[in-house]
Design a protein around this motif. Structure first.
Motif, PDB file in Angstrom:
ATOM      1  N   UNK A 168       0.782  -1.379  -0.009  1.00 17.16           N
ATOM      2  CA  UNK A 168       0.249  -0.040   0.035  1.00 17.16           C
ATOM      3  C   UNK A 168       0.788   1.290   0.030  1.00 17.16           C
ATOM      4  N   UNK A 169       1.821   1.168   0.511  1.00 20.22           N
ATOM      5  CA  UNK A 169       3.018   2.402   0.664  1.00 20.22           C
ATOM      6  C   UNK A 169       3.534   2.476  -0.911  1.00 20.22           C
ATOM      7  N   UNK A 170       3.707   1.506  -1.332  1.00 23.49           N
ATOM      8  CA  UNK A 170       4.151   1.913  -2.842  1.00 23.49           C
ATOM      9  C   UNK A 170       3.148   2.326  -3.756  1.00 23.49           C
ATOM     10  N   UNK A 171       1.783   1.931  -3.668  1.00 23.74           N
ATOM     11  CA  UNK A 171       0.622   2.349  -4.238  1.00 23.74           C
ATOM     12  C   UNK A 171       0.657   3.931  -4.280  1.00 23.74           C
ATOM     13  N   UNK A 172       0.902   4.419  -3.014  1.00 26.22           N
ATOM     14  CA  UNK A 172       0.836   5.844  -2.444  1.00 26.22           C
ATOM     15  C   UNK A 172       1.826   6.699  -3.321  1.00 26.22           C
ATOM     16  N   UNK A 173       2.934   6.100  -3.565  1.00 22.34           N
ATOM     17  CA  UNK A 173       4.063   7.051  -4.013  1.00 22.34           C
ATOM     18  C   UNK A 173       4.148   6.851  -5.566  1.00 22.34           C
ATOM     19  N   UNK A 174       3.499   5.642  -6.200  1.00 26.04           N
ATOM     20  CA  UNK A 174       3.708   5.651  -7.612  1.00 26.04           C
ATOM     21  C   UNK A 174       3.345   6.442  -8.411  1.00 26.04           C
ATOM     22  N   UNK A 175       2.121   7.278  -8.392  1.00 31.83           N
ATOM     23  CA  UNK A 175       1.979   8.492  -9.201  1.00 31.83           C
ATOM     24  C   UNK A 175       3.348   9.390  -9.351  1.00 31.83           C
ATOM     25  N   UNK A 176       3.699   9.945  -8.123  1.00 31.79           N
ATOM     26  CA  UNK A 176       4.740  10.695  -7.867  1.00 31.79           C
ATOM     27  C   UNK A 176       5.998  10.399  -8.717  1.00 31.79           C
TER      28      UNK A 176
END
Length: 336
Positions: free
Chosen positions: A195-203
């Motif tokens: 979930x932490x990786x999904x949060x930063x994926x757009x950036x």
């Protein structure tokens, strides 16, 4: 002669060797840990067998932190290479010069003001990294600072100390914030989920697109502003885009793993030694070298004091300190 030889070395061969090493490091991360699930049990899980406990440890604990280490290593390595090119100094490293501390301070302030760590951490960390990056580059452009590695480090250390002191002061007034911010202060990839990786994926995707846009002008800028202008580039716009990329990368990495020092220093140092000084070749090689260092340090952190774990920042500091001394000595040698 070393730089010339490195620049002539086929990039594909170096990337292939680094990719194979990265696969081995990732495999070691999945097989080794501080608990009682040994390599044999973990290997059985990878082949579709193993006990329920072993499957849980490998799939829910070791695999996510390996993926997080992969992404964080790439982000910090590329951010370090971009910062060093911008400042024209091999010591311009995000953690060493206060960019990561800017992220930590911004996150601490936001949490203290009541923000939700689950929704605002990434964006706030990126804003803090942007502010820290702008302060550092402003200091680097002061007369004498950008050309003197020791003065640049001192300026960055002063900024980092100030931000860390302010962060500690805020934590004294709010125990809830102190509990939530604890892993940012230590720096670790343990306990992170997908979930932490999904949060930063757009950036990260935005940073990738911007990097593709700016890498060629940045390579021209490294030859001098007049050369860059002669080739049709605008140095001010190039620097602004590069600063934004660094903020996105460092903010994303810090939001997930906390401030991990020296990765942005060591990775470009190794990449330049293998691929030469061209920022385009350096960035390509930073992609595997960064994760190799972060994942290897994380794996060692589980084994050295098992069943406990060392903070990953301790090992990256042990790796980075000799590199820092080597770079400073190399930059000082001509003036002796």
């Amino acid at each position: 002669m070393v730089v010339v030889a490195a620049s002539r070395r086929p990039l594909f061969a170096v990337m292939l060797a680094a990719g194979l090493l990265l696969l081995l490091v990732c495999l070691a991360s999945l097989l080794l840990g501080a608990g009682h699930i040994g390599p044999g049990q973990a290997l059985a899980v990878l082949f579709g067998g193993g006990s329920d406990e072993a499957r849980f440890v490998v799939a829910e604990l070791r695999a996510p932190r390996t993926l997080v280490g992969l992404v964080v290593g790439m982000a910090l390595g590329c951010a370090g290479a971009l910062m060093q090119t911008l400042a024209r100094n091999p010591l311009a490293e995000p953690g060493l010069l206060g960019v990561s501390a800017g992220s930590g301070f911004a996150v601490t302030l936001a949490l203290m003001l009541g923000a939700s760590a689950a929704t605002l951490t990434v964006h706030v960390a990126q804003l803090g990294a942007l502010a820290g990056c702008l302060l550092v580059l402003s200091a680097a452009r002061l007369q004498g600072v950008g050309n003197d590695p020791i003065r640049l480090v001192l300026a960055g250390a002063t900024l980092s100390s100030l931000l860390l002191a302010l962060t500690s002061l805020l934590l004294l007034f709010d125990q809830r914030t102190a509990d939530e911010i604890r892993f940012w202060v230590i720096g670790s990839v343990a306990g992170r989920s997908l979930d932490h990786l999904w949060q930063i994926l757009p950036s990260l995707l935005l940073a990738l697109v911007l990097t593709l846009v700016v890498v060629r002008p940045l390579a021209a800028l490294a030859l001098g502003e007049n050369v860059a202008r002669g080739l049709g580039h605008k140095p001010g716009r190039v620097r602004l885009l590069a600063v934004l990329i660094v903020a996105l990368l460092v903010g994303s990495a810090t939001a997930v793993a906390g401030p991990i020092l020296f990765v942005g220093l060591v990775v470009p140092f190794v990449a330049r030694a293998l691929a030469g000084p061209d920022i385009r070749r350096t960035l390509w090689l930073c992609l595997p070298v960064g994760p190799i260092i972060v994942i290897a340090a994380d794996t060692l952190s589980r084994l050295l004091v098992a069943p406990a774990e060392l903070p990953i920042g301790v090992l990256t500091a042990l790796i980075g300190a000799p590199v820092l001394l080597a770079v400073v000595r190399g930059r000082r040698r001509p003036s002796l």
